[in-house]
Design an enzyme around this catalytic site. Structure first.
Site, PDB file in Angstrom:
ATOM      1  N   GLY A 219       0.816  -1.246   0.233  1.00 46.22           N
ATOM      2  CA  GLY A 219      -0.045   0.054  -0.139  1.00 46.22           C
ATOM      3  C   GLY A 219       0.885   1.296   0.081  1.00 46.22           C
ATOM      4  NE  ARG A 264      -0.391   2.616  -5.906  1.00 37.17           N
ATOM      5  CZ  ARG A 264      -1.495   2.442  -6.402  1.00 37.17           C
ATOM      6  NH1 ARG A 264      -1.404   2.886  -7.607  1.00 37.17           N
ATOM      7  NH2 ARG A 264      -2.658   1.927  -6.075  1.00 37.17           N
ATOM      8  NE  ARG A 300      -3.944   3.015 -11.038  1.00 34.75           N
ATOM      9  CZ  ARG A 300      -3.494   4.140 -10.418  1.00 34.75           C
ATOM     10  NH1 ARG A 300      -3.260   5.176 -11.068  1.00 34.75           N
ATOM     11  NH2 ARG A 300      -4.216   4.166  -9.073  1.00 34.75           N
ATOM     12  CE1 TYR A 304      -9.588   0.744  -8.715  1.00 35.73           C
ATOM     13  CE2 TYR A 304      -7.968   1.287 -10.474  1.00 35.73           C
ATOM     14  CZ  TYR A 304      -8.385   0.291  -9.428  1.00 35.73           C
ATOM     15  OH  TYR A 304      -8.176  -1.155  -9.525  1.00 35.73           O
ATOM     16  CB  CYS A 332     -16.433   2.308 -29.011  1.00 29.75           C
ATOM     17  SG  CYS A 332     -17.409   2.767 -30.455  1.00 29.75           S
ATOM     18  CD  GLU A 333     -17.157   1.578 -22.684  1.00 29.99           C
ATOM     19  OE1 GLU A 333     -17.465   2.099 -21.704  1.00 29.99           O
ATOM     20  OE2 GLU A 333     -17.155   0.364 -23.002  1.00 29.99           O
ATOM     21  CE1 TYR A 361      -1.837  -3.454  -8.493  1.00 24.78           C
ATOM     22  CE2 TYR A 361      -1.211  -1.345  -7.769  1.00 24.78           C
ATOM     23  CZ  TYR A 361      -1.357  -2.821  -7.614  1.00 24.78           C
ATOM     24  OH  TYR A 361      -0.963  -3.252  -6.477  1.00 24.78           O
TER      25      TYR A 361
HETATM   26  N1  LLP Z   1      -0.742  -7.536  -0.778  1.00 25.22           N
HETATM   27  C1  LLP Z   1      -2.301  -7.668  -1.122  1.00 25.22           C
HETATM   28  C2  LLP Z   1      -2.757  -8.721  -0.395  1.00 25.22           C
HETATM   29  C3  LLP Z   1      -2.872  -6.748  -2.152  1.00 25.22           C
HETATM   30  O1  LLP Z   1      -4.142  -7.139  -2.358  1.00 25.22           O
HETATM   31  C4  LLP Z   1      -2.293  -5.793  -2.612  1.00 25.22           C
HETATM   32  C5  LLP Z   1      -2.968  -4.910  -3.762  1.00 25.22           C
HETATM   33  C6  LLP Z   1      -0.940  -5.398  -2.403  1.00 25.22           C
HETATM   34  C7  LLP Z   1      -0.278  -6.358  -1.438  1.00 25.22           C
HETATM   35  C8  LLP Z   1      -0.100  -4.226  -3.067  1.00 25.22           C
HETATM   36  O2  LLP Z   1      -0.628  -3.072  -2.910  1.00 25.22           O
HETATM   37  P1  LLP Z   1       0.150  -1.896  -3.400  1.00 25.22           P
HETATM   38  O3  LLP Z   1       1.513  -1.800  -2.622  1.00 25.22           O
HETATM   39  O4  LLP Z   1       0.526  -1.918  -4.797  1.00 25.22           O
HETATM   40  O5  LLP Z   1      -0.744  -0.696  -2.936  1.00 25.22           O
HETATM   41  N2  LLP Z   1      -5.479  -1.369  -9.180  1.00 25.22           N
HETATM   42  C9  LLP Z   1      -5.334  -0.683  -8.249  1.00 25.22           C
HETATM   43  C10 LLP Z   1      -4.629  -1.149  -7.089  1.00 25.22           C
HETATM   44  C11 LLP Z   1      -5.124  -2.564  -6.523  1.00 25.22           C
HETATM   45  C12 LLP Z   1      -4.354  -2.976  -5.343  1.00 25.22           C
HETATM   46  C13 LLP Z   1      -4.904  -4.478  -5.239  1.00 25.22           C
HETATM   47  N3  LLP Z   1      -4.117  -5.021  -4.189  1.00 25.22           N
HETATM   48  C14 LLP Z   1      -4.930   0.744  -8.692  1.00 25.22           C
HETATM   49  O6  LLP Z   1      -4.550   0.698 -10.073  1.00 25.22           O
HETATM   50  O7  LLP Z   1      -4.784   1.652  -7.930  1.00 25.22           O
END
Ligand code: LLP
Length: 404
Positions: A219, A264, A300, A304, A332-333, A361
């Site tokens: 996160g 991320r 994205r 979001y 096409c949207e 992502y």
């Molecule tokens: N661990 C678990 C169990 C997760 O579900 C996720 C992300 C992470 C770690 C890694 O999170 P990060 O460090 O990347 O924040 N598609 C969305 C983000 C979805 C994240 C899903 N889970 C976007 O583009 O912002």
């Protein structure tokens, strides 16, 4: 922007458009930043590969001594292909079939289950085995409600009040709980919610002596807006160290490993997405810059309402005044908007369009919607040389699954 204007056009010319470009130096630096988060503690960094599963990116992450987490058999498959040993893969199933869980067990990955019923399933499949449980610490964080995965309004994790039930199931199947984990959500820019989540998770850990690891989740945010401050990793690490040290005072296993699971943070900032301008028009007093960057390429902003920095790069380096324009794609949207009402250089056909922070992502959420071809990916290596790390889709890729 780690590419100068000439290189942008050079790469588009050489590999076509649209194009994801990755910078190896930045990628490696981001891996190092995460390793350095809590120098005082026994920390392992697990790359959450869902952010970007390009095999070359995985190999670099492995070379930087990262472990990997997986959300599906497909991710386990890719991680093994990249060379991750199975004992460095944590598979986090979420509502998965017994067959899928069995795949992870057979692959030798550590399995984390996300509910009491999935713990039962695990027990039936692998009595006497080692398992991990994902808890919901009651705290959530994230850039959008769709990516908040802790707290009272999400499907994830086992509520901490269910610790007695967890213990019962462990006993019933003679399972050994080797770790507990959490992930409160994606993209926090200050430490408070994450540290609160860890505190809560450690209260749960204290009820399970002999754990080998506690996985605190990912996160860690990166700034998407121009001029936005960075997440203070030093301060985050300091606060985490405090909470962990307090926990360790009374915990039996002093060698317990603390894991983080960034996706991320590892993959985001090392990538730019390049596209081309194919039309410019006025529609009812709004200027639309039409590009090949549809939401099949970068989802994205549509999914979001996410902000990504956008630059129009002028062909032949000509100078141009700025204007307010909306940058759109070729899908096409009418929701196919990559950036709304932005101040950019006045665009013309033949200019390039560059999107910042595209590595996480980005490609991993790209699709063939409208039967469009997913883009190519290129790596700029440590010596500054570019090479193709995934070819662009072809029409054959579109018909792969048919009995033609
Ligand atoms: N661990 C678990 C169990 C997760 O579900 C996720 C992300 C992470 C770690 C890694 O999170 P990060 O460090 O990347 O924040 N598609 C969305 C983000 C979805 C994240 C899903 N889970 C976007 O583009 O912002």
């Amino acid at each position: 922007m780690f590419l100068d204007n000439n290189r942008v056009f050079e790469l588009l010319e050489k590999y076509g458009s649209p194009l994801y470009v990755y910078d190896e130096k930045i990628l490696r630096q981001c891996c190092k930043d995460m390793h350095d988060l809590i120098p005082e503690q026994n920390l392992r960094v697990s790359y959450s590969v869902k952010a970007n599963t390009n095999l070359e990116i995985l190999k670099i992450a492995l070379d930087e001594d990262l472990d990997a987490d997986a959300m599906s058999p497909g991710e386990i498959y890719l991680e093994k292909l990249a060379g991750f040993p199975s004992n460095r893969i944590l598979y986090m199933g979420n509502n998965v079939s017994p067959e899928e869980m069995q795949y992870a067990i057979d692959a030798g990955a550590t399995v984390s289950v996300d509910s009491l019923s999935q713990l039962e399933t695990y027990g039936q499949l692998n009595p006497g085995g080692e398992v991990c449980v994902r808890f919901n610490p009651g705290v959530g964080a994230g850039h959008h409600e769709k990516v908040i995965t802790g707290g009272k309004r999400t499907k994830f994790g086992v509520q901490k009040e269910f610790v007695p039930e967890v213990k019962e199931i462990l006993k019933k199947y003679d399972l050994k709980l080797v770790g507990i984990n959490q992930h409160i959500g994606s993209l926090f820019m200050e430490p408070t919610p994450y540290v609160a989540g860890v505190k809560s998770l450690l209260e749960i850990a204290a009820q399970f002596p002999g754990l080998k690891f506690v996985d605190m989740g990912g996160g860690f945010g990166v700034p998407y807006h121009e001029g936005e401050g960075r997440l203070d990793l030093k301060e985050t690490g300091r606060q985490l160290n405090e909470v962990i040290s307090e926990f360790l005072k009374d915990y039996d296993n002093k060698d317990i490993v603390f894991k983080i699971e960034p996706g991320r943070y590892i993959a985001c900032e090392c990538s730019l997405l390049l596209g081309k301008v194919y039309s410019v028009k006025e529609n009812y007093e709004k200027t639309y810059v039409g590009t090949d960057l549809g939401f099949n390429v970068l989802m994205r902003p549509v999914m979001y309402d996410s902000y990504h920095a956008v630059e129009i790069v002028k062909k032949d380096n000509v100078d141009a005044p700025t204007e307010i324009a909306t940058i759109v794609g070729n899908i096409c949207e009418s929701g196919d908007i990559i950036a709304k009402d932005r101040e950019v250089k006045k665009a013309e056909i033949g200019d390039a369009c560059v999107i910042g922070n595209a590595g996480a992502y980005g490609y991993s959420m790209a699709s063939n919607y409208n039967c469009r071809l997913r883009p190519a990916e290129v790596l700029i290596d440590m010596d500054g040389n570019d090479r193709l790390i995934r070819r662009r889709d072809t029409f054959e890729d579109l018909v792969r699954g048919f009995n033609t």
